[in-house]
Design an enzyme around this catalytic site. Structure first.
Site, short mmCIF file in Angstrom:
data_model
loop_
_atom_site.label_atom_id
_atom_site.label_comp_id
_atom_site.label_asym_id
_atom_site.label_seq_id
_atom_site.Cartn_x
_atom_site.Cartn_y
_atom_site.Cartn_z
CG ASN A 10 -1.84 -1.23 1.22
OD1 ASN A 10 -1.69 -2.10 2.07
ND2 ASN A 10 -2.72 -1.36 0.24
CB ILE A 66 0.40 6.34 2.27
CG1 ILE A 66 1.81 6.62 2.75
CG2 ILE A 66 -0.26 5.26 3.13
CD1 ILE A 66 1.86 7.31 4.10
CB CYS A 67 -3.04 3.17 -1.14
SG CYS A 67 -4.74 2.83 -1.58
CG LEU A 68 -4.55 4.84 5.65
CD1 LEU A 68 -4.80 3.37 5.94
CD2 LEU A 68 -3.57 5.41 6.68
#
Ligand SMILES: [Zn+2]
Ligand SMILES: [Zn+2]
Lengths: 148, 199
Positions: B83, B91-93
């Site tokens: 991620n 960041i993939c959040l």
């Protein structure tokens, strides 16, 4: 029955209005599980602003005790006799703070309780999402009654 | 910077400094400039993960419209995680995007990023190459992540076989990091990595 159709966002055709065959086709495909309902699973961006009416109807509260509570948006402590706005989930905010937030998106910044919006597409999406959940539940009940 | 944003960051900064996590050395927060628009975060790699023992730096940019919009955060320390982009640190959040809420704070965000290191979401990847390895060759993924933690984040586990392979490609005149990326991408197969670098 009227409520049922209303809940699904259906209404009678107006004068000279043709049925929307594409919409019927889409519903047919979804209902028979021929099309994966990913669109009904998530809204890809922050949901739209809360409806003007919902914002106007927020309850106003006067802070009475000197508690440790602070406004979750600006993190400032509330003072005695200070005015605050209460969301239906009972979370308290400064008026300026919560209105700025609700103007951007419809949910409580603390617990994500959702207020209604004035956005028709989003409201339809919410109904479809509820239907999808209901359908899954029905299938599960059916499955359990067959295999238990 | 808008008044509310600066005031809130100041309050948050105090809150973080008093927190257990800072006391325990789990997270850290530092100011980068005087106008409170840029901060540097630090999280330690969680135990029982390939990131254990590593220290990861994060760049935090606070927008004018904070806390109504989320802070912009990326890893400055290179990291191998499904991620996080291995190239840019993006960041993939969800809470940094469509699930942002004004009541979230830098402290909760840093702890969420730390939690992401313990529980990756390979089906919602930021780095497709890493996610593929995570799903299809998990053991190799863990070794690669450990190796990156060792090299870039001061982690304790040296994986000598990987170091030797990186050195082999470096000897051909390729930059160290570029060599590591190629090898990590091609499951540490020297031939395929070299082929790709020279094609
Ligand atoms: Zn406030
Ligand atoms: Zn709430």
């Amino acid at each position: 029955m009227a409520d049922y159709y209303h809940e699904l966002g259906w209404r009678e055709l107006g004068d000279g209005e043709q049925p929307n065959h594409l919409l019927h086709m889409a519903r047919f495909l979804i209902d028979y599980g021929l099309y994966e309902v990913t669109f009904a699973e998530q809204w890809p961006r922050l949901p739209p602003a809360a409806s003007i009416e919902a914002v106007e109807n927020l309850k106003e509260i006067i802070i009475e005790d000197d508690s440790e509570n602070n406004c979750p948006i600006c993190l400032k402590k509330f003072c005695i006799n200070e005015k605050a706005k209460e969301m239906p989930c009972q979370h308290l905010f400064h008026e300026k703070c919560i209105i700025t937030w609700l103007y951007k998106t419809n949910s409580c910044p603390f617990c994500r309780y959702e207020l209604p919006t004035d956005d028709k597409v989003y409201e339809t999406f919410k109904i479809e999402k509820k239907r999808a959940a209901k359908r899954r539940e029905n299938i599960e009940t059916l499955h359990n009654s067959m295999f238990s | 910077m808008a008044n509310i944003a600066a005031k809130r960051i100041k309050r948050e900064f105090k809150e973080v400094m008093k927190s257990e996590e800072v006391a325990g050395g789990d997270i850290k927060l530092e100011l980068v400039n005087d106008c409170w628009t840029e901060l540097q975060g630090e999280i330690s790699g969680p135990p029982d993960t390939p990131y254990e023992g590593g220290t990861f730096l994060l760049e935090i940019k606070v927008p004018e419209t904070y806390p109504f919009n989320p802070p912009k955060i990326r890893f400055m320390t290179k990291i191998w995680h499904p991620n996080v982009s291995s190239a840019t640190g993006a960041i993939c959040l969800d809470i940094l995007k469509d699930q942002w809420a004004a009541a979230l704070t830098l402290r909760t965000v840093l702890l969420s990023i730390q939690a992401l290191l313990s529980a990756a979401e390979p089906n919602d990847p930021q780095d497709a190459v890493v996610a593929k390895q995570y799903k299809e060759n998990h053991e190799l993924f863990e070794m690669t992540a450990k190796h990156w933690t060792n090299i870039y984040a001061g982690g304790p586990t040296c994986i000598c076989e990987f170091n030797q392979k990186v050195q082999r490609i470096q000897d051909m005149g390729i930059d160290e990091h570029q060599a590591r990326v190629a090898l990590s991408t091609y499951d540490w197969e020297l031939e395929r990595a070299t082929e790709q670098l020279f094609c």
